[in-house]
Design an enzyme around this catalytic site. Structure first.
Site, mmCIF file in Angstrom:
data_model
loop_
_atom_site.group_PDB
_atom_site.id
_atom_site.type_symbol
_atom_site.label_atom_id
_atom_site.label_comp_id
_atom_site.label_asym_id
_atom_site.label_seq_id
_atom_site.Cartn_x
_atom_site.Cartn_y
_atom_site.Cartn_z
ATOM 1 C CG ASP A 1 -3.884 6.799 -6.081
ATOM 2 O OD1 ASP A 1 -3.395 5.832 -5.483
ATOM 3 O OD2 ASP A 1 -5.070 7.144 -5.970
ATOM 4 C CG ASP B 1 -1.793 1.171 1.309
ATOM 5 O OD1 ASP B 1 -1.775 1.983 0.367
ATOM 6 O OD2 ASP B 1 -2.509 1.304 2.313
#
Ligand SMILES: *[C@@H]1O[C@H](CO)[C@@H](O)[C@H](O)[C@H]1NC(C)=O
Ligand SMILES: *[C@@H]1O[C@H](CO)[C@@H](O)[C@H](O)[C@H]1NC(C)=O
Ligand SMILES: *[C@@H]1O[C@H](CO)[C@@H](O)[C@H](O)[C@H]1NC(C)=O
Ligand SMILES: *[C@@H]1O[C@H](CO)[C@@H](O)[C@H](O)[C@H]1NC(C)=O
Ligand SMILES: *[C@@H]1O[C@H](CO)[C@@H](O)[C@H](O)[C@H]1NC(C)=O
Length: 467
Positions: free
Chosen positions: A345, A151
């Site tokens: 992202d 992540d």
């Protein structure tokens, strides 16, 4: 309509995951000359059915990564299929969260480094959909190996642990830290246990953590220290969450490796080893291999400043300044991207541009594509083509240009997207208005080397990092 379980499984399926297998020797694909146009075999853009594993490797820090949906991922059941409509909707959901959190706040140079820990809200640790790659790490002494979601926005690392009050089913046996000779609890007065938003104290004065995700997923349990093994490196006294009550869209992974910014992030804790630098390459398709590299930097990378948005301080922002098509920059206001700011992202699939920029780019792209028959839109992807009966097609070269004239040439799979040869779509979309944060999704990052250097607040790009 979808029920909640299909939403959850889609949520997980939609994400691109990394999985570490071996260590790859020469990750840098031999650079090929950039053509002015990409001429490609149409079928090469579609998911393939076999996993060709590159052989061996050697750098100790280098981890192989594969697409979550590919056969190189051992977590994937062969039958799993992704609905593209759901993928697209989930991607919008993810970006909507970013837009909500960043409304009217701009990213700044020189991040709020000294106070990052205190200011990190829990829910931003891992906003919805930021789980997207899988890496294998080792925990404990002796070492046991686990598949973790990588992540890039995550502020802490956690893994499911026994005793399980509430655990979802996972790939590997659930970790039992008491079998590790290196495991200890962390006392409540530890520096690592001071943020009351995220940490608490048990009746026996040991540190507890809790992390909530925007989709209702959560993990909570003991915050402990133990040995972490990353590739062949051993990190002693690594602090992470030992989750006794975990629920949500985590698929079958064993836990989450948090590579975001913050005091208890992996980068901060391993700063003396890796200098808060990591690099990665997202593979271009379902059966390709990319990598995650910690520490040393990749050669031939150009750097642009890393920015911070105070509302999402664990994430990596930067300034996009222009987009060019076939070497010609779109004629746009110089502040079209820098006004709202740009988020790099890996959790978003597509790139979300200010509408003004999107229309300019899309219209220019369409002009290059007039020789191909158009196909109906795919949800919000409004520029699709039917390549049935077309063997080779050519795409214009598209470059993203970041602050400092750092030019990133998109891979062909970063320009056009689809699983059906009769409906392949331009892989960009638009925000609702020009003031919303620009998002560079993982499709556009594919095959480039990307270096996140949090020590020097810079983000690097280099071409052709993986297949
Ligand atoms: C963000 O979401 C919250 C909670 O749903 C809402 O109250 C707020 O108005 C939203 N803000 C923006 C800028 O959309
Ligand atoms: C953001 O700024 C716009 C324009 O300045 C304003 O209309 C809007 O209310 C602001 N939104 C928030 C959440 O402050
Ligand atoms: C797990 O946490 C949830 C959310 O806080 C709570 O509702 C539930 O009771 C907990 N389950 C157990 C078994 O502790
Ligand atoms: C997480 O969510 C639960 C249930 O809504 C809430 O009680 C708890 O305070 C939240 N924790 C954090 C750290 O936000
Ligand atoms: C497509 O490209 C291949 C390889 O360059 C070439 O052999 C083939 O003739 C091309 N096909 C068409 C229809 O142009």
């Amino acid at each position: 309509m979808e029920n909640s379980s299909s939403l959850l499984s889609c949520y997980v399926l939609l994400n691109l995951f990394f999985f570490m297998h071996l260590i790859e020797k020469n990750f840098l694909a031999s650079a090929r000359e950039l053509a002015t146009e990409h001429v490609i075999d149409v079928k090469s853009l579609l998911p393939s059915n076999s996993c060709s594993m590159p052989d061996k490797s050697i750098s100790p820090y280098q981890l192989k990564v594969v697409h979550r949906h590919g056969q190189c991922s051992s977590l994937l059941s062969h039958d799993e299929k992704v609905s593209h409509v759901e993928l697209l909707r989930q991607d919008q959901h993810h970006v909507a969260y970013i837009h909500n959190r960043t409304a009217n706040s701009t990213a700044r140079l020189n991040p709020i480094r000294s106070s990052l820990f205190a200011r990190v809200p829990v829910e931003i640790g891992i906003p919805l959909n930021i789980f997207n790659y899988i890496v294998t790490i080792g925990l404990g002494t002796p070492t046991q190996y686990f598949s973790m979601l990588m992540d890039t926005g995550g502020i802490l690392t956690w893994i499911q642990c026994v005793p399980c009050d509430n655990c979802y089913s996972q790939k590997d046996p659930i970790y039992d830290p008491t079998k590790s000779s290196a495991f200890t609890n962390i006392p409540c007065n530890s520096n690592y246990c001071t943020d009351p938003n995220q940490f608490g104290c048990s009746s026996t004065n040991t540190c507890l953590y809790e992390i909530n995700y925007t989709d209702g997923s959560y993990s909570k349990g003991s915050f402990i220290q133990d040995t972490l093994t990353f590739s062949s490196d051993t990190i002693l006294n690594f602090h992470y969450g030992c989750g006794h009550n975990n629920s949500g869209s985590f698929g079958q992974v064993d836990g989450v490796l948090g590579l975001g910014r913050g005091a208890v992030s992996f980068l901060s804790q391993t700063a003396q080893f890796y200098n808060k630098v990591f690099s990665y390459c997202l593979p271009s398709g379902t059966n390709k291999i990319g990598y995650l590299l910690l520490g040393s930097s990749i050669p031939d990378v150009k750097y642009t400043p890393m920015l911070t948005n105070r509302n999402l301080p664990s994430l990596y922002f930067l300034n996009l300044i222009a987009i060019s098509v076939q070497g010609t920059r779109l004629n746009l206001s110089p502040t079209i991207f820098t006004g709202p700011g740009t988020l790099l992202d890996s959790g978003a699939v597509f790139s979300y541009l200010p509408p003004t920029a999107y229309f300019a780019l899309r219209d220019t792209f369409r002009q290059y594509m007039t020789k191909y028959p158009m196909a109906p839109p795919l949800e919000f992807l409004d520029t699709c083509y039917d390549f049935t009966n077309i063997e080779n097609m050519s795409l214009p070269q598209i470059d993203l240009i970041f602050d400092g004239e750092v030019t990133v040439t998109l891979d062909s799979t970063g320009i056009i997207f689809g699983t059906s040869i009769s409906q392949m779509c331009f892989a960009f979309t638009k925000n609702d208005d020009d003031s919303m944060v620009v998002v560079i999704g993982n499709v556009q990052q594919r095959r480039n080397n990307i270096v996140i250097d949090e020590q020097n607040f810079q983000i690097g790009f280099g071409g052709h990092g993986c297949s």
